[in-house]
Scaffold this motif. Structure first.
Motif, mmCIF file in Angstrom:
data_model
loop_
_atom_site.group_PDB
_atom_site.id
_atom_site.type_symbol
_atom_site.label_atom_id
_atom_site.label_comp_id
_atom_site.label_asym_id
_atom_site.label_seq_id
_atom_site.Cartn_x
_atom_site.Cartn_y
_atom_site.Cartn_z
ATOM 1 N N SER A 1 -20.297 22.987 36.795
ATOM 2 C CA SER A 1 -18.910 23.232 37.203
ATOM 3 C C SER A 1 -18.199 21.911 37.442
ATOM 4 O O SER A 1 -18.785 20.969 37.984
ATOM 5 C CB SER A 1 -18.877 24.064 38.485
ATOM 6 O OG SER A 1 -17.556 24.156 38.985
ATOM 7 N N ASP A 2 -16.936 21.847 37.031
ATOM 8 C CA ASP A 2 -16.166 20.636 37.303
ATOM 9 C C ASP A 2 -15.448 20.718 38.641
ATOM 10 O O ASP A 2 -14.700 19.822 39.004
ATOM 11 C CB ASP A 2 -15.160 20.365 36.185
ATOM 12 C CG ASP A 2 -14.022 21.369 36.140
ATOM 13 O OD1 ASP A 2 -14.069 22.377 36.872
ATOM 14 O OD2 ASP A 2 -13.075 21.155 35.355
ATOM 15 N N GLY A 3 -15.679 21.809 39.378
ATOM 16 C CA GLY A 3 -15.063 21.959 40.685
ATOM 17 C C GLY A 3 -13.646 22.476 40.636
ATOM 18 O O GLY A 3 -13.024 22.686 41.677
ATOM 19 N N PRO B 1 -16.193 14.609 33.000
ATOM 20 C CA PRO B 1 -15.510 14.843 31.727
ATOM 21 C C PRO B 1 -14.201 15.583 31.924
ATOM 22 O O PRO B 1 -14.040 16.344 32.865
ATOM 23 C CB PRO B 1 -16.509 15.682 30.930
ATOM 24 C CG PRO B 1 -17.346 16.340 31.968
ATOM 25 C CD PRO B 1 -17.407 15.405 33.141
ATOM 26 N N LEU B 2 -13.281 15.332 31.026
ATOM 27 C CA LEU B 2 -11.958 15.953 31.125
ATOM 28 C C LEU B 2 -11.718 16.863 29.939
ATOM 29 O O LEU B 2 -11.780 16.428 28.793
ATOM 30 C CB LEU B 2 -10.882 14.868 31.176
ATOM 31 C CG LEU B 2 -10.967 14.008 32.438
ATOM 32 C CD1 LEU B 2 -10.111 12.779 32.288
ATOM 33 C CD2 LEU B 2 -10.543 14.810 33.649
ATOM 34 N N PRO B 3 -11.447 18.131 30.170
ATOM 35 C CA PRO B 3 -11.349 19.080 29.073
ATOM 36 C C PRO B 3 -10.025 19.103 28.338
ATOM 37 O O PRO B 3 -9.950 19.565 27.220
ATOM 38 C CB PRO B 3 -11.589 20.421 29.760
ATOM 39 C CG PRO B 3 -11.087 20.215 31.151
ATOM 40 C CD PRO B 3 -11.406 18.784 31.472
ATOM 41 N N ARG B 4 -8.960 18.613 28.938
ATOM 42 C CA ARG B 4 -7.661 18.759 28.300
ATOM 43 C C ARG B 4 -6.654 17.875 29.012
ATOM 44 O O ARG B 4 -6.936 17.313 30.063
ATOM 45 C CB ARG B 4 -7.207 20.219 28.341
ATOM 46 C CG ARG B 4 -7.156 20.801 29.753
ATOM 47 C CD ARG B 4 -6.907 22.302 29.705
ATOM 48 N NE ARG B 4 -6.776 22.888 31.030
ATOM 49 C CZ ARG B 4 -7.788 23.220 31.813
ATOM 50 N NH1 ARG B 4 -9.029 23.001 31.399
ATOM 51 N NH2 ARG B 4 -7.603 23.754 32.996
ATOM 52 N N ARG B 5 -5.457 17.789 28.457
ATOM 53 C CA ARG B 5 -4.445 16.954 29.079
ATOM 54 C C ARG B 5 -4.077 17.526 30.446
ATOM 55 O O ARG B 5 -4.072 18.734 30.646
ATOM 56 C CB ARG B 5 -3.209 16.889 28.192
ATOM 57 C CG ARG B 5 -2.559 18.230 27.875
ATOM 58 C CD ARG B 5 -1.453 18.025 26.857
ATOM 59 N NE ARG B 5 -0.755 19.243 26.526
ATOM 60 C CZ ARG B 5 -1.123 20.062 25.567
ATOM 61 N NH1 ARG B 5 -2.231 19.810 24.890
ATOM 62 N NH2 ARG B 5 -0.430 21.142 25.296
ATOM 63 N N PRO B 6 -3.741 16.669 31.388
ATOM 64 C CA PRO B 6 -3.389 17.149 32.722
ATOM 65 C C PRO B 6 -2.024 17.811 32.731
ATOM 66 O O PRO B 6 -1.275 17.747 31.763
ATOM 67 C CB PRO B 6 -3.397 15.875 33.565
ATOM 68 C CG PRO B 6 -3.200 14.768 32.599
ATOM 69 C CD PRO B 6 -3.735 15.229 31.274
#
Length: 365
Positions: A227-229, A95-100
């Protein structure tokens, strides 16, 4: 102050009145009103009254908190939540929490990324106080005949991909810290209220809350969080199961998120005349103490994916909030918080104050 019993009684009276109006609209032809009166096609009155009744019912279901933590369902015109089984849903893929960051955006451009709305490029409603509830709807959907989820190269091509793979997301701001960060320097909280087709079971959708501790640091996350690492921690609530609804029926769908300090946070998803809700403790993130901006849209289904609509699609997005104020909110541009996106171009945004402050904008291709 009015008691819950008083509120419930008044809602039942209101529903009874609406029901009588719906019935009156179906008078025998011998007693029918003129075909057109005051510019209104009388043949459309029954559906108009029904639509208004369902809209009012959805608003009531958002106000009528579930009686406890867990999963519940209700069917119009009842305003009573009936408990149903919850399911456990693990965060899908990466999953991606926010814009890169800007560097990632450059690499995305080089890789031929096509996302137009989302991944930061979105409107959010911003208020001066705190948001206790936010409801996203699509008042107008035209030209939508198909949609499919596709991977985005910059994000590794992940997500749930294919026809009718999308999510509805009501997302909080991610720039505030709460006690959930446990004094970790640079940590902020982010909460998503989500409807996701095929999230864990093919042919079924999940309605749930996803929690994030951004910038928590290190590799050791609080109990229950993964954790997303990259220093972020995340987890899902339980989920209530709802139908997979084709993207061509977006106009029938509504999703609301609510937060209450010291109480429960809830997500309510409505598909026409059936409502589904999941209720969980606000203390997971204490988002109620930090929620002053929120985003709503239809975007890809997890993993930074993109919802691709057919050419000629046009969608009107409405996002209304309760913040204890009647002041006109702000249309915050470039304020999206999710990494997912769609292929629609944003139009202009207008903000309206009153009993239900809101923003409205169009997106089309």
């Amino acid at each position: 102050m009015h008691s819950t019993k008083t509120f419930g009684a008044r809602r039942m009276i209101k529903i009874a009145i609406v029901a009588s109006l719906v019935g009156a609209a179906w008078l025998p032809s011998a007693f029918a009103a003129p075909a057109v009166e005051n510019g209104v096609d009388q043949a459309q009155v029954p559906s108009m009254v029904q639509a208004q009744a369902i809209q009012s019912w959805h608003e009531d279901m958002v106000r009528m908190a579930a009686p406890s933590e867990g999963c519940f369902q209700a069917t119009f015109p009842s305003i009573l939540w009936k408990q149903v089984a919850c399911t456990q849903v693990q965060p899908f893929s990466h999953p991606l929490p926010r814009r890169p960051n800007a560097l990632t955006r450059l690499s995305e451009s080089a890789a031929g990324g096509t996302q137009t709305t989302g991944n930061g490029n979105d409107y959010a409603i911003e208020v001066s106080g705190l948001i206790s509830s936010a409801t996203g709807t699509f008042p107008s959907v035209t030209g939508v005949t198909s949609e499919k989820g596709v991977g985005v190269a910059a994000f590794g091509g992940g997500g749930i991909l294919g026809p009718n793979e999308y999510t509805l997301q009501v997302n909080s701001n991610y720039n505030k810290t709460t006690s959930a960060c446990k004094s970790h320097s640079g940590c902020t909280v982010w909460q998503q209220f989500i409807y996701s087709p095929d999230y864990s079971t093919k042919g079924k959708a999940a309605v749930f809350i996803q929690y994030w501790l951004l910038g928590y640091g290190g590799t050791s996350c609080p109990s229950g969080f993964g954790s997303d690492g990259s220093g972020d921690c995340y987890k899902n609530s339980s989920a209530v199961t709802a139908p997979d609804v084709p993207a061509t029926q977006l106009a029938n769908l509504k999703i609301s998120g609510t937060a209450k300090t010291g109480g429960n946070d809830t997500v309510v998803f409505t598909n026409g005349t059936t409502a589904y809700t999941l209720s969980a403790k606000d203390s997971v993130l204490d988002i109620a103490s930090a929620w002053d901006q929120t985003e709503f849209n239809v975007v890809g289904n997890a993993g930074g994916s993109e919802a691709v609509f057919n050419s000629g699609s046009s969608i009107t997005v409405n996002l209304a909030v309760s913040d204890g104020s009647t002041a006109t909110p702000t249309c915050a541009s470039n304020a999206g918080s999710t990494g997912e996106s769609n292929n629609l171009n944003l139009g202009s945004c207008t903000a309206t104050g009153g009993s239900s402050p809101s923003i409205k904008f169009t997106e089309s291709n």
